[in-house]
Design a protein around this motif. Sequence first.
Motif, PDB file in Angstrom:
ATOM      1  N   GLU A   1       0.839  -1.206   0.000  1.00 21.40           N
ATOM      2  CA  GLU A   1       0.000   0.000   0.000  1.00 21.40           C
ATOM      3  C   GLU A   1       0.873   1.256   0.000  1.00 21.40           C
ATOM      4  N   ARG A   2       1.934   1.233   0.803  1.00 21.31           N
ATOM      5  CA  ARG A   2       2.850   2.374   0.853  1.00 21.31           C
ATOM      6  C   ARG A   2       3.586   2.536  -0.474  1.00 21.31           C
TER       7      ARG A   2
ATOM      8  N   LEU B   1       1.196   4.080  -2.888  1.00 19.28           N
ATOM      9  CA  LEU B   1       1.035   5.493  -2.560  1.00 19.28           C
ATOM     10  C   LEU B   1       2.242   6.294  -3.065  1.00 19.28           C
ATOM     11  N   ALA B   2       3.437   5.759  -2.875  1.00 18.16           N
ATOM     12  CA  ALA B   2       4.655   6.437  -3.328  1.00 18.16           C
ATOM     13  C   ALA B   2       4.665   6.573  -4.848  1.00 18.16           C
ATOM     14  N   LYS B   3       4.282   5.528  -5.556  1.00 15.40           N
ATOM     15  CA  LYS B   3       4.236   5.580  -7.022  1.00 15.40           C
ATOM     16  C   LYS B   3       3.211   6.601  -7.500  1.00 15.40           C
ATOM     17  N   GLU B   4       2.057   6.594  -6.873  1.00 18.36           N
ATOM     18  CA  GLU B   4       1.003   7.545  -7.223  1.00 18.36           C
ATOM     19  C   GLU B   4       1.496   8.973  -6.969  1.00 18.36           C
ATOM     20  N   PHE B   5       2.137   9.190  -5.825  1.00 19.69           N
ATOM     21  CA  PHE B   5       2.672  10.506  -5.478  1.00 19.69           C
ATOM     22  C   PHE B   5       3.707  10.961  -6.501  1.00 19.69           C
TER      23      PHE B   5
ATOM     24  N   SER C   1       1.951  15.533   3.285  1.00 19.58           N
ATOM     25  CA  SER C   1       0.532  15.888   3.226  1.00 19.58           C
ATOM     26  C   SER C   1      -0.273  15.001   2.283  1.00 19.58           C
ATOM     27  N   TYR C   2       0.397  14.298   1.398  1.00 16.74           N
ATOM     28  CA  TYR C   2      -0.308  13.557   0.345  1.00 16.74           C
ATOM     29  C   TYR C   2      -1.340  12.558   0.866  1.00 16.74           C
ATOM     30  N   PRO C   3      -1.032  11.782   1.901  1.00 14.69           N
ATOM     31  CA  PRO C   3      -2.038  10.820   2.369  1.00 14.69           C
ATOM     32  C   PRO C   3      -3.342  11.476   2.823  1.00 14.69           C
ATOM     33  N   SER C   4      -3.286  12.743   3.220  1.00 14.84           N
ATOM     34  CA  SER C   4      -4.505  13.411   3.693  1.00 14.84           C
ATOM     35  C   SER C   4      -5.230  14.174   2.582  1.00 14.84           C
ATOM     36  N   PHE C   5      -4.670  14.198   1.359  1.00 15.49           N
ATOM     37  CA  PHE C   5      -5.343  14.872   0.252  1.00 15.49           C
ATOM     38  C   PHE C   5      -6.604  14.093  -0.113  1.00 15.49           C
ATOM     39  N   LYS C   6      -7.733  14.776  -0.029  1.00 19.02           N
ATOM     40  CA  LYS C   6      -9.028  14.113  -0.243  1.00 19.02           C
ATOM     41  C   LYS C   6      -9.634  14.384  -1.612  1.00 19.02           C
ATOM     42  N   GLY C   7      -9.013  15.232  -2.398  1.00 15.80           N
ATOM     43  CA  GLY C   7      -9.548  15.524  -3.719  1.00 15.80           C
ATOM     44  C   GLY C   7     -10.657  16.559  -3.712  1.00 15.80           C
ATOM     45  N   ALA C   8     -10.790  17.312  -2.618  1.00 16.78           N
ATOM     46  CA  ALA C   8     -11.831  18.339  -2.553  1.00 16.78           C
ATOM     47  C   ALA C   8     -11.527  19.497  -3.508  1.00 16.78           C
ATOM     48  N   SER C   9     -10.251  19.666  -3.848  1.00 16.16           N
ATOM     49  CA  SER C   9      -9.849  20.686  -4.813  1.00 16.16           C
ATOM     50  C   SER C   9      -9.018  19.997  -5.892  1.00 16.16           C
ATOM     51  N   LYS C  10      -8.673  20.768  -6.927  1.00 20.71           N
ATOM     52  CA  LYS C  10      -7.814  20.201  -7.959  1.00 20.71           C
ATOM     53  C   LYS C  10      -6.447  19.923  -7.355  1.00 20.71           C
TER      54      LYS C  10
END
Length: 163
Positions: free
Chosen positions: A4-5, A8-12, A51-60
């Motif tokens: 999972e980590r 997440l790292a690849k996505e980041f 901060s990336y794990p807490s990004f919820k997609g509420a903004s672009k």
Amino acid sequence: MNKERDNLAKEFLTVVHENQKIIYKVCKTYRDSKEDQEDLFQEIVFQLWKSYPSFKGASKISSWMYRIALNTAIAIYRKQKLPVDYVDKMPEQMHADMQAPISENEERLFDALRTLNDTEKALISLYLEGFSYEEIAAITGITETNTGVRLNRIKNKLKQILK
């Protein structure tokens, strides 16, 4: 958990790679020397990673990245000593290419931008990136009307500097 980590790292890394121009522009606007720009780039990426794990997609994603990049640039600029926070591991394969050639006009613009105060730099940087007044207001926390007024003043100030 490890997989999972890794995901997440690849996505980041993909998100940062696709939007790295945002970080480069903030670094170039807020720091004069190449070394300071590279240091700021690394600190912004580090803050984004935290901060990336807490990004919820509420903004672009670009709005979120700009907010963190600007806040990091301004906060570090004002601090005497930089605090050192350690995480288990930063994502690998982050290569800042601050060597990208820019035109003489772009260099003049960056020189002019560096003469502005922190708020003016943030507003005009977002405007030059194509963000709407509404988006700029949401990122910076000022009203949309105030955004327009300030941007007009900044544009006039830049015209005078660039003459």
